[in-house]
Design a protein around this motif. Structure first.
Motif, short mmCIF file in Angstrom:
data_model
loop_
_atom_site.label_atom_id
_atom_site.label_comp_id
_atom_site.label_asym_id
_atom_site.label_seq_id
_atom_site.Cartn_x
_atom_site.Cartn_y
_atom_site.Cartn_z
N GLN A 406 -17.43 20.41 -10.84
CA GLN A 406 -17.53 21.93 -10.11
C GLN A 406 -18.28 22.04 -8.77
OE1 GLN A 406 -19.29 25.04 -12.92
NE2 GLN A 406 -17.23 25.81 -13.17
N LEU A 407 -17.99 22.79 -7.93
CA LEU A 407 -18.58 22.92 -6.52
C LEU A 407 -19.39 23.99 -6.64
CD1 LEU A 407 -18.81 21.55 -3.74
CD2 LEU A 407 -16.99 23.37 -3.11
N THR A 408 -20.64 23.98 -6.28
CA THR A 408 -21.52 24.89 -6.29
C THR A 408 -21.72 25.52 -4.64
OG1 THR A 408 -22.78 24.47 -8.18
CG2 THR A 408 -23.82 25.80 -6.54
N VAL A 409 -21.53 26.74 -4.34
CA VAL A 409 -21.31 27.17 -2.91
C VAL A 409 -22.61 28.53 -2.95
CG1 VAL A 409 -20.26 28.29 -1.18
CG2 VAL A 409 -19.07 26.90 -2.73
N ASP A 410 -23.58 28.14 -2.07
CA ASP A 410 -24.68 29.03 -1.77
C ASP A 410 -24.49 29.36 -0.44
OD1 ASP A 410 -26.22 28.64 -4.30
OD2 ASP A 410 -26.36 26.49 -3.54
N SER A 420 -24.19 32.98 -4.71
CA SER A 420 -23.85 31.90 -5.14
C SER A 420 -22.81 31.91 -6.01
CB SER A 420 -24.92 31.19 -5.75
OG SER A 420 -24.65 29.79 -6.21
N PHE A 421 -21.60 31.03 -5.94
CA PHE A 421 -20.51 30.91 -7.06
C PHE A 421 -20.32 29.43 -6.90
CE2 PHE A 421 -18.60 31.55 -2.49
CZ PHE A 421 -17.57 30.66 -2.82
N THR A 422 -19.33 29.37 -8.06
CA THR A 422 -18.69 27.97 -8.39
C THR A 422 -17.17 27.79 -8.33
OG1 THR A 422 -18.72 28.15 -10.63
CG2 THR A 422 -20.82 27.18 -9.90
N LEU A 423 -16.66 26.53 -7.93
CA LEU A 423 -15.28 26.50 -7.92
C LEU A 423 -15.06 25.16 -8.81
CD1 LEU A 423 -14.65 27.00 -3.96
CD2 LEU A 423 -13.86 28.61 -5.84
N ASP A 424 -13.95 25.18 -9.38
CA ASP A 424 -13.32 24.17 -10.33
C ASP A 424 -12.49 23.13 -9.28
OD1 ASP A 424 -14.16 24.74 -12.61
OD2 ASP A 424 -12.76 26.21 -13.23
N THR A 439 -23.89 26.35 2.27
CA THR A 439 -24.33 25.03 1.78
C THR A 439 -23.33 24.97 0.58
OG1 THR A 439 -26.04 25.75 0.47
CG2 THR A 439 -26.40 24.86 2.77
N ALA A 440 -23.05 23.69 0.29
CA ALA A 440 -22.17 23.11 -0.91
C ALA A 440 -22.63 21.99 -1.60
CB ALA A 440 -20.77 23.48 -0.78
N THR A 441 -22.70 21.87 -3.07
CA THR A 441 -23.24 20.64 -3.70
C THR A 441 -22.42 20.42 -4.85
OG1 THR A 441 -24.86 21.76 -4.83
CG2 THR A 441 -25.64 20.85 -2.75
N GLY A 442 -22.27 19.28 -5.39
CA GLY A 442 -21.79 18.99 -6.92
C GLY A 442 -20.28 18.32 -6.61
#
Length: 550
Positions: A406-410, A420-424, A439-442
């Protein structure tokens, strides 16, 4: 098939002794070309790899003293506060410039061949079926410390085990003239003649000697007498950073509270010096002194598990909003070793916590002049008014381009709220945010700048008596059974739990505090797994990588 450690060195012992050895056994010594293998780590760095052939009793005996003594420094330079001095000139306290005390850990495994002429294979040595796992040595004992010293030139100089108990300064010495506990690190006679022109120092243990044993010398007391035995003067000096000691920053600090600032595994303060000769004491030595005594005192007798940093007091709500002048401060840590913490309310009235490492400088915006609390050696300098940043509302489209994960977006939304939310994998999203706040991580991703989201409203501060609760919730795996299983990094008895962090801070960002509530007021304690690694909180600290040594 497994390794058993039958004997290991004490947790705190001089390096120039015969006691820094391990005795290990295994149930596979009948194999071809069998040998014990071992890796030695100093301060988490692999510094030596060795092998040991079993003795006639099938045991492996490994002496690591000659390896470790090259890493224990012995140098005549010391540090007084932030100034380098010669050790013999100490007054009142100083600490070694180089590491006289080091952390070390030794891991054991074994190797053998299945045939008489075949090649050998190395195994971890872990208990049960995992003992047959190929890999580097994996069986160890907890972290240990050694320091540049010997047991003394006497009949006991060749003993194997060093009893550190008499040298732990507990504040409760046993016996009277001479005492048998609370001793300096010396074999010098208790009473000795000394010339007025002589320099002299005494070394002593200080701070955490292992994870549970604390040596607590809070202050030194000098008593000066004339030739008739009459007391001329008594001088007491605190063992704090500004007097050359440490790691206490001021006389109100207590040793059990310090692991929050300096890990108990740290070594820079484990041996300190106190000035003891006439030349050292010249600034305080009365003219008619014929003899004097030097003694260390102190032991904290309160309750602490350990003592927590004092949070900034929560203001009492009032119907009248409090004016916020929004002041900028430069926060500087002049210490060479100790971290510092500052608690403050930002210009939106939100409580903040900032950890400042040695030598670092930060600039912060504080609601009002002097409205902060400092713990540690920090220096705060007011540099004038803060200019709050203006949010330029901007559109973005972000896509998770990775194949897995997953990508975590802040980001900060256009109402200045953290989101904050997440994307598959393969999915995307469009949204409006304050410009340059995303910013994005993962995972890997693409971020498309879509331009302005419309007119930027003029920010109008809304006074509020109650600070906003904007902590971000993170779901982590709490290691309720600890972070290690037989020396291998593993989250034992893991359960999903929520921790809360300041906006834009992730569970793997070291140095920040974790909290158990979204208002970031109650500090969370424990071990947790995040993104393949294990961390410890309250103050987030990396422990180990899952599957590796710990």
């Amino acid at each position: 098939m497994s390794i058993n450690i039958l004997h290991s060195p004490p947790s705190f012992q001089p390096v120039l002794t015969n006691g820094l050895f391990y005795t290990v056994s295994a149930d596979t010594t009948d194999k071809y070309k069998f040998r014990y293998t071992y890796d030695v780590y100093v301060e988490d760095n692999l510094i030596f790899q060795g092998k040991s052939t079993p003795n006639p009793y099938d045991l492996g005996v490994v002496d690591i003293s000659r390896i470790l003594k090259t890493y224990c420094e012995n140098n005549p330079i010391a540090v007084w506060n932030t100034t380098n001095i010669y050790t013999h000139q100490t007054f009142p306290f100083s600490r070694p410039y180089f590491n006289e005390v080091i952390n070390y850990q030794t891991y054991f495994g074994y190797e053998y061949s299945n045939t008489e002429t075949g090649s050998v294979t190395g195994f971890t040595g872990m208990s049960g079926l995992t003992g047959m796992t190929e890999g580097p040595p994996g069986v160890s004992t907890p972290l240990k410390k050694t320091f540049h010293s010997t047991m003394g030139v006497n009949a006991r100089a060749t003993q194997q085990d060093f009893d550190m108990d008499p040298f732990v300064l507990s504040g409760s010495p046993v016996g009277v003239n001479p005492t048998t506990t609370g001793l300096f690190l010396t074999n010098s006679p208790r009473t000795r003649n000394i010339q007025e022109s002589e320099w002299y120092t005494l070394a002593f243990t200080n701070y955490y000697l292992d994870t549970s044993t604390i040596s607590e010398p809070y202050y030194v007391e000098y008593n000066f007498y004339d030739d008739q035995g009459s007391l001329l003067d008594t001088v007491k000096i605190d063992n704090i950073l500004s007097n050359g000691g440490g790691p206490r920053a001021d006389c109100l600090d207590v040793y059990p509270a310090l692991p929050l600032l300096i890990p108990s595994g740290g070594t820079n303060y484990n041996t300190l010096y106190v000035g003891s000769g006439p030349k050292n004491l010249d600034p305080i030595l009365p003219v008619d002194t014929a003899k004097y005594t030097v003694q260390l005192f102190g032991k904290f007798t309160g309750e602490t598990q350990p003592i927590q940093p004092s949070p900034t007091p929560t203001p009492t709500p009032s119907a009248t909003p409090t004016y916020c002048s929004c002041e900028e401060y430069e926060i500087f840590n002049p210490s060479l070793e100790a971290q510092g913490i500052i608690f403050f309310d930002d210009c939106l009235g939100t409580p903040r916590t900032l950890v400042v490492n040695p030598g670092e400088t930060f600039y912060i915006c504080v609601c009002n002049i002097g409205s902060f609390t400092i713990q540690g050696p920090l220096i705060a300098t007011n540099t004038g008014k803060c200019i709050p940043p203006v949010c330029i509302c901007w559109s973005y489209t972000i896509t998770n381009t990775g194949l897995e994960g997953q990508l975590t977006v802040d980001y900060i939304d256009c109402d200045s709220q953290f989101q904050s939310f997440t994307l598959d994998p393969g999915l995307g999203s469009s949204f409006c945010a304050c410009k340059d706040s995303v910013t994005a991580t993962g995972s890997s991703y693409s971020l498309i700048d879509g331009g302005s989201c419309g007119p930027t409203p003029t920010p109008t501060p809304t006074p509020s008596a109650t600070p906003a609760c904007n902590g971000v919730e993170w779901i982590v795996q709490e290691c309720t059974g600890g972070p290690c299983v037989g020396g291998i990094c593993f989250c034992e008895s893991s359960v999903s739990t929520s921790i809360y962090l300041p906006p834009l801070v992730q569970p793997g960002d070291e140095g920040y505090f974790a909290y158990s509530d979204p208002c970031l007021t109650n500090i969370w304690y424990g071990f947790y797994e995040w993104s393949g690694s294990i961390y410890e909180a309250s103050q987030i600290t990396f422990v180990c990588n899952v599957g590796g040594p710990c």
